[in-house]
Design a protein around this motif. Structure first.
Motif, PDB file in Angstrom:
ATOM      1  N   PRO A 193      70.126  76.574  30.985  1.00 46.46           N
ATOM      2  CA  PRO A 193      70.325  76.196  29.628  1.00 46.46           C
ATOM      3  C   PRO A 193      68.977  75.754  28.963  1.00 46.46           C
ATOM      4  O   PRO A 193      68.845  75.617  27.630  1.00 46.46           O
ATOM      5  CB  PRO A 193      71.298  74.784  29.622  1.00 46.46           C
ATOM      6  CG  PRO A 193      71.805  75.151  31.183  1.00 46.46           C
ATOM      7  CD  PRO A 193      71.016  75.559  31.991  1.00 46.46           C
ATOM      8  N   PHE A 194      67.928  75.526  29.750  1.00 43.59           N
ATOM      9  CA  PHE A 194      66.516  74.936  29.473  1.00 43.59           C
ATOM     10  C   PHE A 194      65.730  76.233  28.744  1.00 43.59           C
ATOM     11  O   PHE A 194      64.836  75.977  28.063  1.00 43.59           O
ATOM     12  CB  PHE A 194      65.856  74.409  30.308  1.00 43.59           C
ATOM     13  CG  PHE A 194      66.412  72.734  30.582  1.00 43.59           C
ATOM     14  CD1 PHE A 194      67.639  72.481  29.852  1.00 43.59           C
ATOM     15  CD2 PHE A 194      65.745  71.761  31.188  1.00 43.59           C
ATOM     16  CE1 PHE A 194      68.260  71.311  30.183  1.00 43.59           C
ATOM     17  CE2 PHE A 194      66.218  70.663  31.345  1.00 43.59           C
ATOM     18  CZ  PHE A 194      67.647  70.148  30.903  1.00 43.59           C
ATOM     19  N   VAL A 195      66.144  77.386  29.024  1.00 46.39           N
ATOM     20  CA  VAL A 195      65.322  78.645  28.674  1.00 46.39           C
ATOM     21  C   VAL A 195      65.530  78.728  27.512  1.00 46.39           C
ATOM     22  O   VAL A 195      66.337  78.846  26.846  1.00 46.39           O
ATOM     23  CB  VAL A 195      65.610  79.630  29.794  1.00 46.39           C
ATOM     24  CG1 VAL A 195      64.475  80.946  29.298  1.00 46.39           C
ATOM     25  CG2 VAL A 195      65.105  79.293  31.336  1.00 46.39           C
TER      26      VAL A 195
ATOM     27  N   PHE B  84      61.728  66.847  30.020  1.00 44.00           N
ATOM     28  CA  PHE B  84      61.380  67.991  29.217  1.00 44.00           C
ATOM     29  C   PHE B  84      59.930  68.486  29.772  1.00 44.00           C
ATOM     30  O   PHE B  84      59.732  69.517  29.961  1.00 44.00           O
ATOM     31  CB  PHE B  84      61.519  68.043  27.565  1.00 44.00           C
ATOM     32  CG  PHE B  84      60.638  68.799  26.930  1.00 44.00           C
ATOM     33  CD1 PHE B  84      61.312  70.155  26.902  1.00 44.00           C
ATOM     34  CD2 PHE B  84      59.474  68.567  26.228  1.00 44.00           C
ATOM     35  CE1 PHE B  84      60.885  71.085  26.027  1.00 44.00           C
ATOM     36  CE2 PHE B  84      58.926  69.633  25.707  1.00 44.00           C
ATOM     37  CZ  PHE B  84      59.533  70.660  25.355  1.00 44.00           C
ATOM     38  N   CYS B  85      58.906  67.406  29.611  1.00 41.38           N
ATOM     39  CA  CYS B  85      57.729  67.916  30.129  1.00 41.38           C
ATOM     40  C   CYS B  85      57.464  68.301  31.457  1.00 41.38           C
ATOM     41  O   CYS B  85      56.637  69.101  31.889  1.00 41.38           O
ATOM     42  CB  CYS B  85      56.684  66.566  29.604  1.00 41.38           C
ATOM     43  SG  CYS B  85      56.509  66.386  27.908  1.00 41.38           S
TER      44      CYS B  85
ATOM     45  N   THR C 143      48.704  77.446  21.245  1.00 38.92           N
ATOM     46  CA  THR C 143      47.819  77.358  22.461  1.00 38.92           C
ATOM     47  C   THR C 143      48.765  76.454  23.466  1.00 38.92           C
ATOM     48  O   THR C 143      48.717  76.852  24.557  1.00 38.92           O
ATOM     49  CB  THR C 143      46.506  76.929  22.054  1.00 38.92           C
ATOM     50  OG1 THR C 143      45.750  77.833  21.124  1.00 38.92           O
ATOM     51  CG2 THR C 143      45.615  76.907  23.424  1.00 38.92           C
ATOM     52  N   HIS C 144      48.950  75.321  22.757  1.00 37.03           N
ATOM     53  CA  HIS C 144      49.454  74.379  23.774  1.00 37.03           C
ATOM     54  C   HIS C 144      50.797  74.680  24.334  1.00 37.03           C
ATOM     55  O   HIS C 144      51.280  74.493  25.305  1.00 37.03           O
ATOM     56  CB  HIS C 144      49.728  72.783  23.039  1.00 37.03           C
ATOM     57  CG  HIS C 144      50.097  71.767  23.733  1.00 37.03           C
ATOM     58  ND1 HIS C 144      49.516  71.271  24.839  1.00 37.03           N
ATOM     59  CD2 HIS C 144      51.456  70.968  23.765  1.00 37.03           C
ATOM     60  CE1 HIS C 144      50.108  70.411  25.279  1.00 37.03           C
ATOM     61  NE2 HIS C 144      51.407  69.916  24.841  1.00 37.03           N
ATOM     62  N   LEU C 145      51.834  75.447  23.484  1.00 39.50           N
ATOM     63  CA  LEU C 145      53.088  76.042  23.941  1.00 39.50           C
ATOM     64  C   LEU C 145      52.929  77.046  24.723  1.00 39.50           C
ATOM     65  O   LEU C 145      53.867  77.511  25.442  1.00 39.50           O
ATOM     66  CB  LEU C 145      54.035  76.366  22.644  1.00 39.50           C
ATOM     67  CG  LEU C 145      54.837  75.214  22.283  1.00 39.50           C
ATOM     68  CD1 LEU C 145      54.112  73.942  21.685  1.00 39.50           C
ATOM     69  CD2 LEU C 145      55.833  75.870  21.095  1.00 39.50           C
ATOM     70  N   ASN C 146      51.881  77.894  24.920  1.00 33.46           N
ATOM     71  CA  ASN C 146      51.719  78.949  25.615  1.00 33.46           C
ATOM     72  C   ASN C 146      51.620  78.612  27.253  1.00 33.46           C
ATOM     73  O   ASN C 146      51.910  79.271  28.025  1.00 33.46           O
ATOM     74  CB  ASN C 146      50.436  79.553  25.362  1.00 33.46           C
ATOM     75  CG  ASN C 146      50.308  80.655  24.328  1.00 33.46           C
ATOM     76  OD1 ASN C 146      51.520  80.968  23.767  1.00 33.46           O
ATOM     77  ND2 ASN C 146      49.196  80.816  23.771  1.00 33.46           N
ATOM     78  N   SER C 147      51.245  77.390  27.542  1.00 34.88           N
ATOM     79  CA  SER C 147      51.430  76.856  28.993  1.00 34.88           C
ATOM     80  C   SER C 147      52.779  76.374  29.422  1.00 34.88           C
ATOM     81  O   SER C 147      52.881  75.937  30.480  1.00 34.88           O
ATOM     82  CB  SER C 147      50.323  75.572  28.860  1.00 34.88           C
ATOM     83  OG  SER C 147      50.490  74.549  28.056  1.00 34.88           O
ATOM     84  N   PHE C 148      53.837  76.367  28.434  1.00 37.32           N
ATOM     85  CA  PHE C 148      55.085  75.655  28.593  1.00 37.32           C
ATOM     86  C   PHE C 148      55.882  77.084  29.708  1.00 37.32           C
ATOM     87  O   PHE C 148      55.572  78.070  29.295  1.00 37.32           O
ATOM     88  CB  PHE C 148      55.959  75.356  27.322  1.00 37.32           C
ATOM     89  CG  PHE C 148      55.572  74.328  26.681  1.00 37.32           C
ATOM     90  CD1 PHE C 148      54.232  73.583  27.005  1.00 37.32           C
ATOM     91  CD2 PHE C 148      56.436  73.643  25.994  1.00 37.32           C
ATOM     92  CE1 PHE C 148      53.949  72.523  26.301  1.00 37.32           C
ATOM     93  CE2 PHE C 148      55.956  72.482  25.502  1.00 37.32           C
ATOM     94  CZ  PHE C 148      54.907  71.922  25.371  1.00 37.32           C
ATOM     95  N   ARG C 149      56.483  76.293  30.754  1.00 31.18           N
ATOM     96  CA  ARG C 149      57.424  77.254  31.510  1.00 31.18           C
ATOM     97  C   ARG C 149      58.662  77.404  31.123  1.00 31.18           C
ATOM     98  O   ARG C 149      59.770  77.386  32.008  1.00 31.18           O
ATOM     99  CB  ARG C 149      57.129  76.743  32.964  1.00 31.18           C
ATOM    100  CG  ARG C 149      55.685  76.827  33.322  1.00 31.18           C
ATOM    101  CD  ARG C 149      55.546  76.445  34.605  1.00 31.18           C
ATOM    102  NE  ARG C 149      56.196  75.094  35.151  1.00 31.18           N
ATOM    103  CZ  ARG C 149      56.043  74.428  36.177  1.00 31.18           C
ATOM    104  NH1 ARG C 149      55.529  74.854  37.237  1.00 31.18           N
ATOM    105  NH2 ARG C 149      56.603  73.118  36.405  1.00 31.18           N
ATOM    106  N   LEU C 150      59.189  77.348  29.865  1.00 28.78           N
ATOM    107  CA  LEU C 150      60.516  77.349  29.389  1.00 28.78           C
ATOM    108  C   LEU C 150      60.818  78.697  28.751  1.00 28.78           C
ATOM    109  O   LEU C 150      62.033  78.856  28.130  1.00 28.78           O
ATOM    110  CB  LEU C 150      60.487  76.163  28.406  1.00 28.78           C
ATOM    111  CG  LEU C 150      60.426  74.881  28.827  1.00 28.78           C
ATOM    112  CD1 LEU C 150      60.692  73.637  27.792  1.00 28.78           C
ATOM    113  CD2 LEU C 150      61.578  74.339  29.867  1.00 28.78           C
TER     114      LEU C 150
END
Length: 415
Positions: free
Chosen positions: A192-194, A250-251, A175-182
């Protein structure tokens, strides 16, 4: 106007339609029995066109609901639409909200808590259907404080006697990683961050399991741990291009908040990884530090069980004290001194030789930042000097070695 049929009360066929308060009614002219009533009212939108609607959709039915209940139901429905929840979730959440509003425990609460009731009902419904939604997500949508939301949620669960399953750590990671835009290319995300979402989630799960096995999760808020684990996992997938990236950046790029304890959880995870890396033969030739060890996270996680077993002593304190008196248990004086002398060691205590196994202790025992409060001594305790005689029934509690036991037995047998 006469109507066909007979009256069920008297059997007369004299049935007429009577306009009473502009509503058509079917009445028996013989006994006055009302056979059927017309539509009492219409909805607000249909009143202009004078269209007939059912009573359940009319303004008369709506007037039976208080304004607070109507506003709360709309808030629950809107929240379910924002979260894109199924229709059955919305119906369940609305029914919980209606029960909560009618419960006496929520009649005299503040307006702010009443407004949070709808969010709590949606949160309970998602948990019951194993739909991974965090409390922080609901609070951000309602602009509410998590402490107040948690108190209303616990009251709702208690008063309505709701069974709410706890969200597992694995569901929280996803759930928490679903909100990441990476995980997709965007204008504000460097190329390179994708990274692939499945790879990051899988490695973050392994890192969180490692943190759980090394006492880093117990008694801690899970979000900072998941954030630190996701950062290390993301770095380890392409270390050459990402080692220079800090946790704060990163955040920021990922579009998530940086929890203040995340830096401490990151430091603790790196210390565990360094200790594990010292047990791999092909990594001993490198002088690894907290940056370079990230390159080898994949190998460390692959051999996690073997490395933890060799890097730390996971036996009980008594067994450790018997096998290695220099290490001791957390409650023994030698180990307590070792913990105080070596605060940077993630396993606590001083080892007899470099690279040897160390006891695996919780961080609160290794880096204790709070002093223990001593209770106030009573007058009877302050009168004790330590020179008081020891009775024969208590002296056995003070014996430690076999020589003392033999000497005490001889003394008792002496005539």
């Amino acid at each position: 106007m006469a109507a066909q049929g007979r009256c069920p009360s008297c059997g007369s066929a004299a049935l007429v339609e009577d306009a009473h308060y502009a509503q058509q009614q079917l009445v028996c002219a013989a006994c006055g029995c009302v056979l059927a009533e017309g539509l009492l009212t219409t909805t607000y939108t249909e009143e202009e066109h004078l269209r007939e609607v059912s009573y359940s959709q009319s303004t008369g039915q709506k007037e039976q609901l208080s304004r607070c209940l109507q506003r709360g139901i709309r808030r629950v429905q809107d929240l379910c639409k924002v979260l894109q929840l199924p229709r059955v979730f919305e119906e369940t959440a609305v029914s919980y909200f209606q029960r909560a509003v009618q419960h006496p425990s929520f009649h005299l609460v503040s307006l702010e808590k009443k407004e949070l009731l709808g969010g709590c009902c949606v949160f309970v419904t998602c948990r019951q259907h194993n739909w991974p939604v965090t409390m922080g997500t609901i609070c951000s949508l309602l602009y509410a404080k998590q402490e107040l939301f948690a108190s209303v949620y616990l009251s709702l669960q208690k008063e309505l006697e709701l069974s709410v399953p706890a969200l597992s750590l694995a569901d929280l990671v996803k759930t928490h990683l679903n909100s990441f835009r990476l995980f997709q290319h965007a204008a504000n995300v460097p190329a390179p961050f994708v990274e692939d979402k499945e790879k990051v989630v899988a490695r973050t799960m392994q890192m969180v399991e490692l943190a759980s096995e090394t006492w880093l999760v117990t008694g801690r808020h899970p979000v900072p741990i998941v954030t630190a684990a996701a950062f290390l996992s993301w770095q380890s997938l392409q270390p050459s291009a990402r080692l220079s990236c800090t946790l704060g950046r990163f955040c920021k790029v990922a579009g998530v908040d940086l929890p203040p304890p995340a830096h401490l959880r990151l430091k603790e995870l790196l210390e565990i990884l360094l200790r594990m890396a010292s047990q791999l033969a092909w990594l001993r030739v490198f002088k690894l530090d907290k940056k370079t060890v990230v390159k080898h996270i994949g190998d460390l996680l692959q051999h996690r069980i073997f490395l933890l077993k060799n890097a730390f002593c996971q036996e009980d304190g008594e067994e450790q004290g018997a096998a290695a008196p220099g290490e001791g248990s957390p409650s023994s004086p030698p180990a307590a001194g070792g913990v105080a002398q070596e605060k940077g060691c993630p396993s606590g205590g001083k080892c007899q030789h470099e690279g040897g196994p160390r006891p695996l202790l919780p961080p609160c025992l290794i880096n204790s930042r709070k002093r223990l409060r001593t209770a106030a001594t009573s007058p009877s305790d302050s009168a004790i000097t330590g020179d008081e005689p020891i009775s024969d029934s208590e002296i056995e509690q003070y014996l430690r070695g076999p020589e003392e036991i033999r000497a005490f037995s001889k003394a008792k047998a002496w005539p």
